[in-house]
Design a protein around this motif. Structure first.
Motif, PDB file in Angstrom:
ATOM      1  N   PHE A 160       0.827  -1.197   0.000  1.00 28.75           N
ATOM      2  CA  PHE A 160       0.000   0.000   0.000  1.00 28.75           C
ATOM      3  C   PHE A 160       0.866   1.254   0.000  1.00 28.75           C
ATOM      4  O   PHE A 160       1.948   1.295   0.610  1.00 28.75           O
ATOM      5  N   ALA A 161       0.364   2.290  -0.654  1.00 32.73           N
ATOM      6  CA  ALA A 161       1.004   3.602  -0.589  1.00 32.73           C
ATOM      7  C   ALA A 161       0.850   4.171   0.819  1.00 32.73           C
ATOM      8  O   ALA A 161      -0.117   3.866   1.512  1.00 32.73           O
ATOM      9  N   GLU A 162       1.800   4.958   1.235  1.00 33.94           N
ATOM     10  CA  GLU A 162       1.716   5.589   2.548  1.00 33.94           C
ATOM     11  C   GLU A 162       0.483   6.497   2.604  1.00 33.94           C
ATOM     12  O   GLU A 162       0.114   7.128   1.612  1.00 33.94           O
ATOM     13  N   VAL A 163      -0.154   6.533   3.763  1.00 38.53           N
ATOM     14  CA  VAL A 163      -1.397   7.284   3.951  1.00 38.53           C
ATOM     15  C   VAL A 163      -1.182   8.329   5.038  1.00 38.53           C
ATOM     16  O   VAL A 163      -0.575   8.047   6.075  1.00 38.53           O
ATOM     17  N   THR A 164      -1.689   9.541   4.807  1.00 42.75           N
ATOM     18  CA  THR A 164      -1.562  10.605   5.816  1.00 42.75           C
ATOM     19  C   THR A 164      -2.913  10.957   6.443  1.00 42.75           C
ATOM     20  O   THR A 164      -2.962  11.380   7.600  1.00 42.75           O
ATOM     21  N   GLU A 165      -4.003  10.787   5.695  1.00 44.04           N
ATOM     22  CA  GLU A 165      -5.337  11.121   6.222  1.00 44.04           C
ATOM     23  C   GLU A 165      -5.696  10.132   7.325  1.00 44.04           C
ATOM     24  O   GLU A 165      -5.443   8.929   7.208  1.00 44.04           O
ATOM     25  N   SER A 166      -6.315  10.632   8.413  1.00 45.87           N
ATOM     26  CA  SER A 166      -6.456   9.823   9.628  1.00 45.87           C
ATOM     27  C   SER A 166      -7.345   8.596   9.434  1.00 45.87           C
ATOM     28  O   SER A 166      -6.994   7.499   9.870  1.00 45.87           O
ATOM     29  N   ARG A 167      -8.510   8.735   8.790  1.00 43.09           N
ATOM     30  CA  ARG A 167      -9.349   7.554   8.592  1.00 43.09           C
ATOM     31  C   ARG A 167      -8.670   6.567   7.658  1.00 43.09           C
ATOM     32  O   ARG A 167      -8.732   5.348   7.870  1.00 43.09           O
ATOM     33  N   GLY A 168      -8.017   7.085   6.630  1.00 41.07           N
ATOM     34  CA  GLY A 168      -7.309   6.211   5.715  1.00 41.07           C
ATOM     35  C   GLY A 168      -6.243   5.395   6.420  1.00 41.07           C
ATOM     36  O   GLY A 168      -6.041   4.213   6.119  1.00 41.07           O
ATOM     37  N   GLN A 169      -5.562   6.003   7.388  1.00 37.14           N
ATOM     38  CA  GLN A 169      -4.547   5.274   8.143  1.00 37.14           C
ATOM     39  C   GLN A 169      -5.165   4.134   8.950  1.00 37.14           C
ATOM     40  O   GLN A 169      -4.635   3.014   8.970  1.00 37.14           O
ATOM     41  N   VAL A 170      -6.289   4.414   9.613  1.00 37.10           N
ATOM     42  CA  VAL A 170      -6.941   3.396  10.437  1.00 37.10           C
ATOM     43  C   VAL A 170      -7.444   2.252   9.562  1.00 37.10           C
ATOM     44  O   VAL A 170      -7.207   1.065   9.855  1.00 37.10           O
ATOM     45  N   VAL A 171      -8.148   2.587   8.488  1.00 39.22           N
ATOM     46  CA  VAL A 171      -8.730   1.555   7.623  1.00 39.22           C
ATOM     47  C   VAL A 171      -7.633   0.716   6.962  1.00 39.22           C
ATOM     48  O   VAL A 171      -7.703  -0.525   6.953  1.00 39.22           O
ATOM     49  N   THR A 172      -6.622   1.376   6.430  1.00 41.17           N
ATOM     50  CA  THR A 172      -5.555   0.637   5.749  1.00 41.17           C
ATOM     51  C   THR A 172      -4.802  -0.258   6.726  1.00 41.17           C
ATOM     52  O   THR A 172      -4.432  -1.391   6.393  1.00 41.17           O
TER      53      THR A 172
END
Length: 330
Positions: free
Chosen positions: A124-136
């Motif tokens: 996965f690509a790195e995620v900065t948005e908070s919900r995206g971080q939790v879900v990923t």
């Protein structure tokens, strides 16, 4: 496995096929199962594929094939055969419920983990948005639970509707449930209602169901008995009670398939919804577990307690995958 068990099992297979997008039909409220007729195989048969074929826009044989794929390997079913224009025929195994309950006890929180995605690499690509971080992060756990080599450091991106992660306001459990219970592309749940101890609060129901199992185990010990699944649940109660046990067994048997589908579809909400279904089935069943009044503990009570214990294990394991605690008391 009784005919009632088998009916629910086939209904669950239809529901999984609909959830996976393999069939586009309304899930029937009841699936008719009857003794296999001359020319069939096994003990029981169902014509459900014939009744679903027209609304699905498929041939009965196609529908039967879709359902057979989801019924093979289900605890309690030794073989599934398709006969005639699309009848499903079932050869059953004895003591199916016992096999399932013992498997959950042996595997613990790892029940439902498997190797179906072994050899699959996901980056996965790195995620900065908070919900995206939790879900990923949860999707990574789900993929690994099915044997995939999954991590950050690639180009795949989760499509997640942004929302704030508020553990300082809601606590970690409610904050995570708010982001994970809704499908990633849908709006996150409102946080404040998740803090209420009420049956309308899905998070409370799931965590309460786990706590209720722990209480049942303590109460059973105080009454002098422990969980032990006999050869099926002895039928000392009403048909309705047997159906409640069958429903709970069916939901627990679905758990490995739900985890695999959630991993494949990058959909943690499927796990959350399955935990709700497990909690609801357990809470409906719980009243049959302990002896009432002057009733003495029996093999049936020990079996029911073992089934409740298995449900608690599944609830705890599923919550752990979502990063949510499973308290022993609420």
């Amino acid at each position: 496995m009784t005919p009632a068990d088998l009916s629910l099992t086939v209904q669950h297979a239809v529901r999984r096929a609909v959830d996976d997008g393999a069939l586009r039909v309304d899930v029937p409220p009841r699936v008719k199962v009857e003794r296999a007729r001359p020319g069939g195989t096994g003990e029981y048969a169902s014509s459900v594929a014939l009744s679903l074929a027209r609304p699905a826009g498929r041939t009965p044989l196609d529908v039967a094939g879709v359902l057979k794929e989801r019924l093979q390997g289900v605890p309690g079913i030794l073989a599934v055969d398709i006969t005639g224009p699309g009848f499903l025929n079932f050869t059953l195994r004895p003591d199916a419920g016992g096999d399932l309950v013992r498997a959950i006890r042996d595997e613990g929180a790892a029940y439902g983990h498997g190797t179906a995605l072994a050899g699959t690499t996901v980056r996965f690509a790195e995620v900065t948005e908070s919900r995206g971080q939790v879900v990923t992060g949860v999707v990574l756990r789900l993929l690994r639970s099915q044997g995939a080599d999954a991590s950050f450091g690639g180009g795949e991106r989760m499509h997640v509707r942004p929302a704030a992660y508020l553990p300082d306001v809601l606590g970690v459990d409610a904050a995570r449930w708010a982001l994970l219970r809704a499908a990633p592309s849908d709006r996150a749940l409102d946080g404040p209602p998740l803090l209420l101890q009420h049956e309308r609060n899905s998070l409370f129901r799931v965590r309460y169901a786990h706590a209720r199992v722990q209480r049942l185990l303590v109460n059973g010990l105080q009454l002098g008995f422990t969980p032990s699944y006999a050869y099926g649940i002895p039928s000392e109660t009403s048909y309705e009670s047997d159906l409640l046990a069958s429903e709970l067994l069916g939901v627990l048997g679905d758990h490995p398939l739900v985890l695999l589908a959630a991993a494949r579809h990058r959909a943690p909400d499927r796990v959350a919804r399955h935990l709700e279904a497990t909690a609801d089935a357990l809470l409906a069943f719980q009243h049959t577990v302990l002896p009432l009044g002057d009733e003495k503990p029996s093999a049936a009570h020990r079996s029911r307690l073992a089934l409740a214990e298995a449900a608690g294990t599944v609830l705890a394991g599923g919550l752990a995958l979502l990063g949510i605690s499973a308290p022993d008391q609420i």
